[in-house]
Design a protein around this motif. Structure first.
Motif, mmCIF file in Angstrom:
data_model
loop_
_atom_site.group_PDB
_atom_site.id
_atom_site.type_symbol
_atom_site.label_atom_id
_atom_site.label_comp_id
_atom_site.label_asym_id
_atom_site.label_seq_id
_atom_site.Cartn_x
_atom_site.Cartn_y
_atom_site.Cartn_z
ATOM 1 N N UNK B 6 -91.558 -104.180 -97.486
ATOM 2 C CA UNK B 6 -90.642 -103.632 -96.498
ATOM 3 C C UNK B 6 -90.625 -104.596 -95.315
ATOM 4 N N UNK B 7 -89.586 -105.382 -95.251
ATOM 5 C CA UNK B 7 -89.602 -106.486 -94.289
ATOM 6 C C UNK B 7 -89.541 -106.004 -92.850
ATOM 7 N N UNK B 9 -90.816 -103.328 -91.671
ATOM 8 C CA UNK B 9 -92.119 -102.784 -91.308
ATOM 9 C C UNK B 9 -93.212 -103.848 -91.301
ATOM 10 N N UNK B 10 -93.245 -104.622 -92.355
ATOM 11 C CA UNK B 10 -94.372 -105.539 -92.520
ATOM 12 C C UNK B 10 -94.192 -106.833 -91.747
ATOM 13 N N UNK B 11 -92.931 -107.180 -91.484
ATOM 14 C CA UNK B 11 -92.716 -108.419 -90.743
ATOM 15 C C UNK B 11 -92.335 -108.146 -89.302
ATOM 16 N N UNK B 16 -88.095 -112.349 -89.579
ATOM 17 C CA UNK B 16 -89.539 -112.542 -89.400
ATOM 18 C C UNK B 16 -89.888 -112.739 -87.926
ATOM 19 N N UNK B 18 -92.421 -114.327 -85.203
ATOM 20 C CA UNK B 18 -93.426 -115.377 -85.147
ATOM 21 C C UNK B 18 -94.218 -115.369 -83.846
ATOM 22 N N UNK B 38 -96.642 -115.665 -88.692
ATOM 23 C CA UNK B 38 -95.756 -114.531 -88.757
ATOM 24 C C UNK B 38 -96.584 -113.255 -88.827
ATOM 25 N N UNK B 40 -96.311 -108.631 -87.814
ATOM 26 C CA UNK B 40 -95.554 -107.551 -87.178
ATOM 27 C C UNK B 40 -96.129 -107.108 -85.839
ATOM 28 N N UNK B 41 -97.367 -107.470 -85.545
ATOM 29 C CA UNK B 41 -97.928 -107.098 -84.243
ATOM 30 C C UNK B 41 -99.017 -108.088 -83.845
#
Lengths: 256, 84, 104, 318
Positions: B6-7, B9-11, B16, B18, B38, B40-41
């Motif tokens: 799940x881009x 959510x996961x990215x 993306x 960075x 890269x 997500x947090x």
């Protein structure tokens, strides 16, 4: 257990110390195995780097702790090769395989946190400075393991349909079994090896987990037949199928 | 079963996200841009940055969300911070 | 009889497994003891607990020290508990590394 | 369409000439905007092969971890793989600047379309095989990336390889150390080492591609993406691997030719690997036959890549 012969010669405190460090080292051994087995499931290239690094880190810590256990007669032979599934003293938490990436994240978060909390209490140990410094080094090296799982929990938790909370709650109960709730006399705390008692460390662990995620819920019943020497209740040892994956093969080719 | 990533959510977003990584070996050296990562947090970025760029025992390492960087000389190009 | 100084000198030929710099200069040799019986104890300070080069390093030390006359046995303690930072590196070696563009 | 393409070519022509003159004089490019389309294509092809090769080490090392004999060996494999994944991370980050989507490339692309090399497409059987993969394989990879670091006209790529080469060099050393150790473990183990080398050696020789009399990837040299030809790189590899193996009493199908002053193979490339017998057939074949074998790939390629694109949980794990 294979250590029955050497056990008789140790003082009571030494025996306690040997057992607890064995439990910690074995937890790291099995946790490293978890990283190894789950590795292909990584979800980004950087997850693969991170999982390799954490696997490597945990094996490194286990190796140093086993070597320290040499003071109590533990040999490399015993630590790495001659023991069987029934002799491994890792927490029950690590017995059942992860059901999903979320369950994996939940488990490594709790395991890393629990092990770090326990070993962290040896850092100010006055009885044995070598052990204290080793604990300090391990603790320092584990810092990024916790931020890794914390970051993943945060990311997963953003999704309302995520199972991360449920996974942590379920695994949380299993992790608590690493500590005995019954107020038994704590020889290692009294002898100054640890700066905190098991009961305090259990509390610290709960606080650390709650700083990331709310795990409040029904109280976990205290386990029956808990054994200090293996830090769990019931039968000793890990599942044979897990042991088969993590045991070391090709003994004759081991580098010195 | 093929991984379903799940881009969002996961990215961290539709694209993306960075973080730029800066580090130095000793206080005598200047903080240098060593790469980007890269995540997500920030927690995950911190851990990933540490594990990917751990070939040196850094004295200081920090990360900055790439989105926070205002390009001056590279104004108008896609580049915010050159990779290497 | 072999002396501690001779052992230290022999260790100058043993490099860090990752960097072509002697472990002695890297601040990785913490103690050397020589017994009357020719048993040499070397205590190291390995920077990282998960070091992948320990086995290789110990082998190089055994070879280098074992060549000295009067050495019967070489025992090596990894000294996992020792703190090691870049500050442990000999300043000259640090300069050397920088000149080679070596990333530690 | 044809007209458009032609127009573009004509417009690029002066740029093309300027760029080639510049790189020949040792100049480097620092940014995509300085590239001609052709330069860009050659560079991107080179970098994406490098990135795919790094990814391919993951499925191989998963097996190596499982059969590792001790904690130290698992640490070593994990450490090497962590390095390779770090390199992949850096490569794909760079490719992203060229408009590539790393997720798509790694997780969604059909495994058969990965551009990996024959050498990295086979199951590692045991720790001896693993050591040999470092001794033969990482040595070959190291020689290739050192050449790129030294010569590549795209500055960012060349500089990114400093970290790569620094780490790769250690993998080679560890391979040498392990093989030397195994050679002391008696005739039975020595025989296994020789068998593993018999499999690996031609793979290593092939790594550098076709011989120089067959023109391939000339653009790479043209644009100074790399500095040395296939045969030159192969020579460096032979000059390191052959004496090392001979010194340990291992037999290799190559020797030093005193007259020519170079190492030469005892067989003529190309040759085919017989998958049924698991042995090399040293009879010379055509390059077309060889290319077909490379294209079919080794038995580990597709299943290995498929595994890392999928996930297993619960009872599938243990």
């Amino acid at each position: 257990m294979t250590d029955a012969t050497s056990a008789g010669r140790l003082s009571q405190t030494d025996q306690l110390l040997r057992d607890e460090l064995y439990c910690i080292a074995d937890s790291k051994l099995v946790l490293a195995g978890w990283y190894m087995i789950v590795l292909p499931n990584g979800r980004a290239i950087s997850d693969w780097s991170a999982m390799c690094a954490m696997m490597q880190g945990q094996y490194g810590h286990a190796r140093a702790l086993y070597q320290y256990l040499g003071h109590f007669g533990v040999t490399r032979e015993e630590a790495e090769w001659t023991r069987g599934a029934a002799d491994i003293r890792s927490p029950k938490l690590l017995d059942q395989p992860p059901r999903s990436w979320s369950d994996f994240v939940a488990t490594i978060f709790l395991a890393e946190q629990a092990i770090s909390t326990q070993l962290g209490a040896y850092r100010s140990n006055q009885a044995d400075r070598t052990l204290a410094r080793l604990a300090e080094k391990v603790h320092k090296e584990s810092r990024f393991h916790v931020s890794y799982s914390t970051g993943w929990i945060k990311a997963l938790n953003k999704d309302p349909s995520s199972t991360i909370k449920a996974d942590i709650r379920r695994r949380f109960a299993e992790t608590l079994e690493w500590w005995d709730e019954n107020d038994q006399p704590d020889g290692l705390f009294r002898a100054g090896y640890r700066e905190a008692s098991d009961a305090t460390l259990r509390k610290r662990f709960i606080e650390a987990v709650e700083a990331t995620i709310d795990v409040s819920g029904p109280d976990v019943p205290a386990p029956v037949s808990w054994q200090r020497s293996i830090r769990r209740s019931g039968k000793p040892g890990i599942p044979d199928s897990l042991f088969e994956l993590i045991r070391f093969k090709n003994h004759e080719l081991a580098l010195p | 079963m093929k991984k379903v990533i799940d881009r969002r959510l996961e990215l961290g977003g539709d694209k993306p996200e960075f973080y730029e990584i800066f580090a130095r070996r000793s206080s005598a050296e200047a903080l240098t841009h060593i790469g980007s990562i890269e995540a997500p947090n920030a927690e995950l970025a911190e851990a990933r940055a540490w594990f990917v760029y751990d070939h040196e025992p850094w004295k200081e390492m920090c990360i900055v969300p790439t989105s926070a960087i205002i390009p001056i000389t590279e104004r108008g190009s896609d580049v915010k911070v050159k990779v290497v | 009889m072999v002396t501690g100084e001779e052992v230290r000198a022999a260790l100058l030929s043993v490099n860090d497994p990752h960097i072509p710099i002697a472990i002695e200069r890297m601040g990785m040799v913490r103690d050397i003891q020589v017994s009357d019986m020719g048993v040499v104890d070397v205590e190291l300070a390995i920077p990282c607990l998960a070091c992948p080069g320990v086995s290789m390093l110990k082998q190089s030390i055994k070879e280098a020290v074992g060549r000295l006359e009067g050495v019967r046995e070489v025992k090596i303690n990894e000294g996992w508990h020792h703190e090691w930072t870049t500050q442990s590196i000999d300043p000259l070696a640090r300069e050397h590394m920088r000149r080679f563009g070596i990333q530690l | 369409m044809a007209q458009v393409a032609l127009a573009r070519d004509t417009r690029d022509e002066p740029n093309e000439v300027a760029l080639q003159t510049r790189v020949k004089a040792g100049g480097t490019l620092e940014d995509i905007s300085e590239m001609t389309p052709r330069y860009r294509d050659v560079l991107v092809a080179t970098m994406s092969i490098a990135a795919d090769l790094e990814i391919m080490t993951l499925p191989l090392d998963l097996d190596a971890m499982q059969f590792a004999p001790c904690i130290g060996d698992r640490i070593a494999v994990a450490s090497a793989l962590q390095d390779e994944m770090g390199h992949a991370q850096v490569m794909f980050r760079m490719l992203e600047e060229f408009g590539f989507d790393a997720y798509e490339r790694v997780f969604e692309r059909d495994p058969a379309t990965f551009k990996t090399f024959f050498m990295l497409e086979w199951n590692l059987k045991d720790p001896i095989d693993m050591a040999m993969s470092h001794l033969i394989g990482d040595q070959a990879g190291y020689i290739t990336t050192c050449d790129l670091e030294e010569h590549c006209s795209f500055g960012p790529y060349s500089r990114s390889l400093r970290k790569v080469n620094f780490e790769e060099q250690f993998h080679v050393k560890r391979g040498e150390y392990s093989v030397r150790h195994y050679m002391q473990l008696g005739p039975e183990v020595r025989k296994r080492v020789q068998e593993s080398l018999d499999f690996w050696f031609p793979l290593g020789a092939e790594w550098f591609g076709a011989t120089d009399d067959v023109k391939s990837r000339m653009d790479q040299l043209h644009y100074k993406i790399r500095g040395s030809s296939n045969d030159q790189l192969r020579q460096i590899w032979l000059s390191r691997v052959v004496p090392f193996c001979e010194q340990l009493g291992l037999k290799v199908p190559a020797h030093f030719d005193g007259e020519k002053g170079i190492y030469v193979l005892d067989f003529e490339m190309p040759i085919l690997f017989n998958e049924e017998t698991g042995k090399w057939d040293f009879r010379k074949v055509t390059w077309a036959e060889k290319l077909a074998q490379w294209k079919r790939g080794g038995s580990k390629k597709v299943p290995g890549l498929r595994r890392i694109q999928s996930e297993l949980w619960g009872h599938d794990l243990w």
